[in-house]
Design a protein around this motif. Structure first.
Motif, short mmCIF file in Angstrom:
data_model
loop_
_atom_site.label_atom_id
_atom_site.label_comp_id
_atom_site.label_asym_id
_atom_site.label_seq_id
_atom_site.Cartn_x
_atom_site.Cartn_y
_atom_site.Cartn_z
N GLU A 1 -5.28 5.13 1.55
CA GLU A 1 -4.98 5.44 3.09
C GLU A 1 -6.03 4.75 3.98
O GLU A 1 -5.60 4.52 5.00
CB GLU A 1 -5.10 7.04 3.00
N GLU A 2 -7.17 4.77 3.56
CA GLU A 2 -8.17 4.19 4.18
C GLU A 2 -7.84 2.55 4.72
O GLU A 2 -8.01 2.00 5.62
CB GLU A 2 -9.76 4.30 3.76
N TYR B 1 0.88 -1.25 0.14
CA TYR B 1 0.02 -0.02 0.00
C TYR B 1 0.92 1.29 -0.03
O TYR B 1 0.61 2.28 -0.67
CB TYR B 1 -0.82 -0.21 1.37
N LYS C 1 -7.12 8.19 -1.58
CA LYS C 1 -8.00 8.31 -0.19
C LYS C 1 -8.27 6.80 0.21
O LYS C 1 -8.39 6.42 1.08
CB LYS C 1 -9.09 9.19 -0.47
N MET D 1 0.73 4.17 -2.90
CA MET D 1 0.41 5.45 -2.36
C MET D 1 1.67 6.27 -2.77
O MET D 1 1.32 7.36 -3.34
CB MET D 1 0.09 5.45 -0.99
N ASP E 1 -4.99 2.44 6.80
CA ASP E 1 -5.29 2.63 8.39
C ASP E 1 -6.10 1.38 8.98
O ASP E 1 -5.89 1.04 10.00
CB ASP E 1 -6.27 4.04 8.42
#
Length: 506
Positions: free
Chosen positions: A362-363, A331, A359, A335, A366
């Motif tokens: 990033e989610e 990821y 976005k 990114m 997380d």
């Protein structure tokens, strides 16, 4: 003069021809150079793509080799970690075994020391009594008139009483029985021997003749010697055999008595019938030692099993953490690539698509971070799930298993329990998450302790209970837990319905 002019003319003509030939050669050379230049261009045009392809392929090969090397290195690290974990576990087991053997050796040495002290005490007592008897005999032989027989009778009475108290009826050779090493068990056994002496005294008092009273004493001496052998051969696994041997012993003495004095046979029969339960009590008192030892062994095995399960769950959690970290790396790379494209992009539509994708990445990253934190928390703490499960087809509707797992997905552990060792899968009635799942499991086990199926092997976490009682117990701890009272038992019910439809063979 004319001759020279002719020679000059001839020479001039020759020069013109040479010049023409030179020009022709020059034209041919230029044509060759032109063809060579075209050929070189063709070669360059042909070779350039090949050179580029070879360079690109080389980069790909190097990249693939690096990735493969990294993968092999990671697998080697994982294998090394697993070997290290297995070695640690083996070392722990060896240490535990060494401690256990050390304790057994210390106990054996302590038992030997106590036995030697007891033998020395008996030897000193025997020497003392022998010296007293020899002294009395010498006094009687040398000074018969100086002997006060009333005093001797008094002392002899006291001596006989002391012999009775110390076990005149017990075997001369005392075997090393385990109840002697425990104050509680020794006290219980002495109380049982006292009951045997009292029973003997009550039957002896029924006879005026000393011969009949002596018969009872001889029977008890022989029986207790046999009982001592039964107690010496007793172990955790042969209690029933020892009890059966005790009954056989009583029956043997009944047969012996039947061939003797018929006038006292009914009384002897009643005496032996009353003596039999006292012998059984003696066997059960000695058996308590083996019960306690087995409980200690099971506790040690339970602790080792918990350690093994914890090590296995930590290993799985560590693998999960590494897997998450690999996904995180992917990821992060994607990114970074999207951010680089975003910085260079000028098209509004493509910018919006890149921002949306960034976005989303990033989610997802997380969520992976949260999952990794949960894995680390499980590995380093006591957090986990306590489960309540049943297996209708295997154990019926009145037996449940209450256990604990640190797995991120507790159903993985439930599926493992429903493997080839049982014919059907388990049904889950409740999954209770707790930051201290170990204490929660212990709390439930203590509440259900009287209903435990296997009271010796505490690793077998099965309990007799109704589903309603378990629901009340779980809700008393956490009212918000979803508790399923239905036993689905899909495989069992489907198998049962298929058996009903099958034709009965004659």
């Amino acid at each position: 003069m004319i001759k020279k002019i002719k020679e000059l003319f001839t020479l001039n003509k020759s020069l013109v021809e040479k010049d023409q030939l030179l020009q022709e050669k020059q034209r041919q050379l230029e044509a060759v150079e032109s063809k060579t230049a075209k050929l070189e261009q063709v070669i360059e045009d042909t070779v350039a793509p090949l050179r580029t392809a070879i360079e690109d392929r080389g980069v790909e090969i190097i990249r693939a080799a690096k990735e493969e090397a990294a993968l092999i290195l990671e697998e080697s690290k994982t294998t090394a970690a697993n070997l290290l974990e297995d070695s640690k576990r083996d070392i722990t087991e060896l240490i535990n075994k060494k401690d256990q053997l050390t304790n057994e050796v210390l106990q054996a040495e302590e038992t030997l020391s106590k036995t030697n002290k007891e033998i020395n005490r008996y030897a000193k007592t025997a020497k003392k009594h022998k010296a007293e008897l020899l002294g009395i005999k010498h006094l009687m032989e040398q000074f018969p008139s100086a002997i006060d027989y009333s005093v001797i009778e008094m002392h002899m009475g006291t001596f006989e009483e002391s012999l009775k108290e110390e076990g005149l009826l017990e075997p001369i050779v005392q075997l090393a029985l385990h109840h002697k090493n425990s104050k509680i068990l020794k006290s219980e056994m002495n109380a049982n021997y006292k009951d045997i002496r009292n029973l003997l005294a009550s039957y002896q008092s029924r006879y005026n003749t000393k011969a009949n009273a002596t018969i009872y004493e001889l029977m008890v001496i022989g029986l207790q010697a046999e009982l001592q052998n039964i107690l010496y051969t007793l172990s955790y696994s042969n209690l029933d055999t020892a009890l059966e041997n005790s009954k056989t012993l009583i029956e043997k003495y009944l047969r012996i008595a039947a061939n003797g004095n018929a006038s006292i046979l009914p009384t002897v029969t009643r005496f032996l019938s009353e003596l039999e339960p006292l012998f059984e009590i003696a066997i059960r008192i000695e058996y308590k030692y083996y019960m306690q030892k087995e409980l200690e062994k099971e506790e040690q095995r339970r602790i080792r099993e918990i350690m093994r399960q914890e090590a296995e769950e930590k290993r799985l959690l560590e693998e999960e953490r590494k897997k998450i970290e690999k996904e995180e790396e992917k990821y992060l790379q994607e990114m970074a690539k999207n951010r680089e494209l975003l910085n260079k992009e000028t098209d509004i539509t493509k910018i919006e698509a890149l921002e949306a994708r960034l976005k989303e990445l990033e989610e997802q990253f997380d969520r992976l971070e949260e999952k990794k934190e949960e894995v680390i928390k499980r590995a380093n703490g006591k957090a986990g799930y306590v489960y309540v499960i049943s297996n209708l087809g295997s154990f019926g509707d009145n037996m449940f298993k209450v256990g604990m797992t640190r797995r991120l997905d507790p159903l993985e552990r439930v599926d493992e329990l429903g493997d080839a060792s049982v014919p059907f899968k388990f049904d889950v009635h409740a999954l209770v998450f707790s930051d201290d799942a170990v204490s929660l499991e212990q709390q439930l086990h203590q509440t259900l302790e009287t209903q435990r199926v296997n009271k010796v092997n505490l690793r077998k976490e099965f309990f007799y209970a109704s589903v309603e009682d378990l629901q009340n117990i779980v809700h008393s701890i956490d009212p918000t837990v979803e508790f399923i009272t239905t036993m689905a038992a899909m495989e069992y019910r489907q198998s049962d319905s298929m058996r009903i439809k099958e034709p009965v063979s004659v």
